[in-house]
Design an enzyme around this catalytic site. Sequence first.
Site, PDB file in Angstrom:
ATOM      1  N   LYS A   1      42.926  42.052  47.170  1.00  0.00           N
ATOM      2  CA  LYS A   1      42.668  41.154  48.156  1.00  0.00           C
ATOM      3  C   LYS A   1      44.109  40.464  48.676  1.00  0.00           C
ATOM      4  CE  LYS A   1      37.900  40.522  47.769  1.00  0.00           C
ATOM      5  NZ  LYS A   1      36.781  39.368  47.532  1.00  0.00           N
TER       6      LYS A   1
ATOM      7  N   LYS B   1      34.721  51.134  48.377  1.00  0.00           N
ATOM      8  CA  LYS B   1      33.246  50.399  48.189  1.00  0.00           C
ATOM      9  C   LYS B   1      32.841  49.762  49.490  1.00  0.00           C
ATOM     10  CE  LYS B   1      33.111  45.878  47.321  1.00  0.00           C
ATOM     11  NZ  LYS B   1      33.149  44.678  46.784  1.00  0.00           N
TER      12      LYS B   1
ATOM     13  N   LYS C   1      31.214  43.936  52.317  1.00  0.00           N
ATOM     14  CA  LYS C   1      30.583  42.942  53.478  1.00  0.00           C
ATOM     15  C   LYS C   1      31.906  42.563  53.999  1.00  0.00           C
ATOM     16  CE  LYS C   1      28.651  39.700  50.334  1.00  0.00           C
ATOM     17  NZ  LYS C   1      29.904  39.178  49.536  1.00  0.00           N
TER      18      LYS C   1
HETATM   19  P1  TYM Z   1      29.582  39.878  46.151  1.00  0.00           P
HETATM   20  O1  TYM Z   1      29.055  38.706  47.087  1.00  0.00           O
HETATM   21  O2  TYM Z   1      30.697  40.511  46.400  1.00  0.00           O
HETATM   22  O3  TYM Z   1      28.497  40.755  45.723  1.00  0.00           O
HETATM   23  C1  TYM Z   1      27.234  40.401  45.396  1.00  0.00           C
HETATM   24  C2  TYM Z   1      26.594  41.315  44.188  1.00  0.00           C
HETATM   25  O4  TYM Z   1      26.433  42.684  44.985  1.00  0.00           O
HETATM   26  C3  TYM Z   1      27.211  43.555  44.135  1.00  0.00           C
HETATM   27  N1  TYM Z   1      27.737  44.701  45.148  1.00  0.00           N
HETATM   28  C4  TYM Z   1      27.601  46.031  45.014  1.00  0.00           C
HETATM   29  N2  TYM Z   1      27.208  46.659  44.135  1.00  0.00           N
HETATM   30  C5  TYM Z   1      27.202  48.032  44.365  1.00  0.00           C
HETATM   31  N3  TYM Z   1      27.779  48.572  45.453  1.00  0.00           N
HETATM   32  C6  TYM Z   1      28.503  47.815  46.304  1.00  0.00           C
HETATM   33  N4  TYM Z   1      29.128  48.543  47.314  1.00  0.00           N
HETATM   34  C7  TYM Z   1      28.558  46.542  46.117  1.00  0.00           C
HETATM   35  N5  TYM Z   1      28.978  45.320  46.947  1.00  0.00           N
HETATM   36  C8  TYM Z   1      28.567  44.514  46.388  1.00  0.00           C
HETATM   37  C9  TYM Z   1      28.235  42.925  43.571  1.00  0.00           C
HETATM   38  O5  TYM Z   1      28.588  43.705  42.449  1.00  0.00           O
HETATM   39  C10 TYM Z   1      27.490  41.686  43.136  1.00  0.00           C
HETATM   40  O6  TYM Z   1      26.582  41.842  41.935  1.00  0.00           O
HETATM   41  N6  TYM Z   1      32.229  37.347  42.825  1.00  0.00           N
HETATM   42  C11 TYM Z   1      30.891  37.733  43.129  1.00  0.00           C
HETATM   43  C12 TYM Z   1      29.904  36.690  43.135  1.00  0.00           C
HETATM   44  C13 TYM Z   1      29.966  35.671  42.055  1.00  0.00           C
HETATM   45  C14 TYM Z   1      29.033  35.904  40.809  1.00  0.00           C
HETATM   46  C15 TYM Z   1      29.188  34.869  40.007  1.00  0.00           C
HETATM   47  C16 TYM Z   1      28.093  37.187  40.716  1.00  0.00           C
HETATM   48  C17 TYM Z   1      30.351  34.606  41.960  1.00  0.00           C
HETATM   49  N7  TYM Z   1      29.991  34.131  40.767  1.00  0.00           N
HETATM   50  C18 TYM Z   1      28.545  34.563  38.832  1.00  0.00           C
HETATM   51  C19 TYM Z   1      27.872  37.033  39.072  1.00  0.00           C
HETATM   52  C20 TYM Z   1      27.781  35.891  38.350  1.00  0.00           C
HETATM   53  C21 TYM Z   1      30.839  38.603  44.396  1.00  0.00           C
HETATM   54  O7  TYM Z   1      31.966  38.440  45.098  1.00  0.00           O
HETATM   55  O8  TYM Z   1      29.639  39.215  44.552  1.00  0.00           O
END
Ligand code: TYM
Length: 346
Positions: free
Chosen positions: A112, A197, A200
């Site tokens: 990023k 990946k 979003k």
């Molecule tokens: P985020 O918002 O990017 O994604 C949320 C969840 O969706 C999963 N995910 C995917 N899984 C499979 N294929 C994909 N293409 C894909 N895109 C997203 C992510 O692995 C995630 O589980 N840093 C985290 C948010 C966060 C968090 C936390 C998660 C902040 N604090 C504490 C767990 C525990 C994030 O950006 O997720």
Amino acid sequence: MTRVFSGVKPTGHLTLGNYLGAMRRWAAVDQHEAEALFCVVDLHALTVDHDPARVRRLSRQSATLLLAAGLDPELCTVFVQSHVDEHARLSYVLECVATDGEMRRMIQYKEKAARERQRGGSVRLSLLTYPVLMAADILAYGAGEVPVGDDQRQHVELARDLAVRFNQRYGHTFVVPRATRPGVAARVMNLQDPASKMGKSDDVGPGIVYLLDEPDVVRKKVMRAVTDSGREVVYDRETRPGLANLLEILAACTGGEPEALSGAYPSYGALKKDTAEAVVEVLRPLQERHKELCADPGHVEGVLRAGAERARGMARPTVDAAYRAIGLLPAAAEAETAGAGAVVTV
Ligand code: TYM
């Protein structure tokens, strides 16, 4: 009972990747089997260039989609991160346990930050420290399990490392968490670029299925998915990543195994058609429920308010304990309620 914590970041419209990689299991398994908390992690959305009104809108929409996906406030706690001060409170203390080298090694930071610099922008300091805030999200609740997609595993590893280090230095305070992942579709790839990946926050819309895409839009995106040269439908992530992605999506939506499904398809076209329909069917109930919830915004707000209150009560004792363990004087009110902590020896 195991405690589970996970979250979504409101930086864009939620995608099929978010659903298959994480949210679906939260609703189907975690909320039934564990004491589970699910969070719209809005503070994390401020780590990159952002529009305040959009973050507010996306936070509300993400919370609504979590409920639409089947999270039941009777079974789990759904809330917004910034409504619970303990996350930011603990994050600072964990920054005093983490090292800058550790932060700079995080893959998502490297990717990023490179992207921001390429665009000619500057990199926010919070992008570097983001994984510490994520560790605080998890450790504040004593979560033993963190159900995430593969892209978040390195961050959960860091949370583990910080918990272990803190416990060793300052006494046992945190549960050491571990990441859990779905059997298939732990990394759903962009339909137009199977090497990346399905994210979003990316701009390449045609390769991303959003949870609120109309059925015809879903069909079009899946039918136009980039596949590999060749004719035979085989499951091989290395040499046929586009095809493997479709097979994994189909498997995740229908409950089969990608390898076994590959034998059932004579052509790419037939596979795409079935995959498109399977995705449409998986999204249908979620979209219907989303529509109902949008007609009753007061309900969603009530859920979030109650969720934050519950979450605060769960996080507070652990974060207070971490403050005491690392050497911070208890506040007067806290010392009174803690009783034993009132006498401070030097
Ligand atoms: P985020 O918002 O990017 O994604 C949320 C969840 O969706 C999963 N995910 C995917 N899984 C499979 N294929 C994909 N293409 C894909 N895109 C997203 C992510 O692995 C995630 O589980 N840093 C985290 C948010 C966060 C968090 C936390 C998660 C902040 N604090 C504490 C767990 C525990 C994030 O950006 O997720």
